[in-house]
Design a protein around this motif. Structure first.
Motif: not given
Length: 120
Positions: A5-22
């Motif tokens: 998905a990403c590095r843990l350090a690149d996803l701040p607490r309280g945030e979300a990341l969308r993975l564009d898979i199907d």
């Protein structure tokens, strides 16, 4: 299958990341430092849960305010009735990986039809 998905350090607490898979998956980093992954699409209507509001271990859909428990996928507030699918998360060497569930997703009819190749 494990998806980076990403590095843990690149996803701040309280945030979300969308993975564009199907279908898409959202990865959430809670204020408490926990990391969860669920299907990104609200089970009520086509809305990205990554765009919602994260509070504790719940995410509120930005469209009609349904709430989902990140730990179980359970619906905590209507209008959604079906849970979202949850996915296993592994943090290894500072990297977040998502193991996508093999269960069938609970997608709203408009999204399920589109993925099946039917009319939108």
């Amino acid at each position: 299958m494990m998806i980076p998905a990403c590095r843990l350090a690149d996803l701040p607490r309280g945030e979300a990341l969308r993975l564009d898979i199907d279908p898409p998956v959202s990865v959430f980093h809670t204020d408490d430092g926990e990391v969860f992954a669920i299907d990104d699409t609200c089970t009520h209507q086509d809305a990205s849960l990554a765009d919602g509001w994260l509070e504790g271990c719940e995410v509120e859909c930005p469209l009609h305010a349904s709430k989902f428990d990140l730990r179980t996928g359970a619906v905590d507030a209507p209008p959604a009735k079906l849970p979202v699918r949850t996915h296993e998360v592994v943090v290894e060497d500072g990297m977040i990986f998502v193991k996508v569930s093999t269960e069938a997703p609970n997608l709203p009819p408009c999204v399920a039809s589109r993925l099946a190749g039917g009319p939108a």
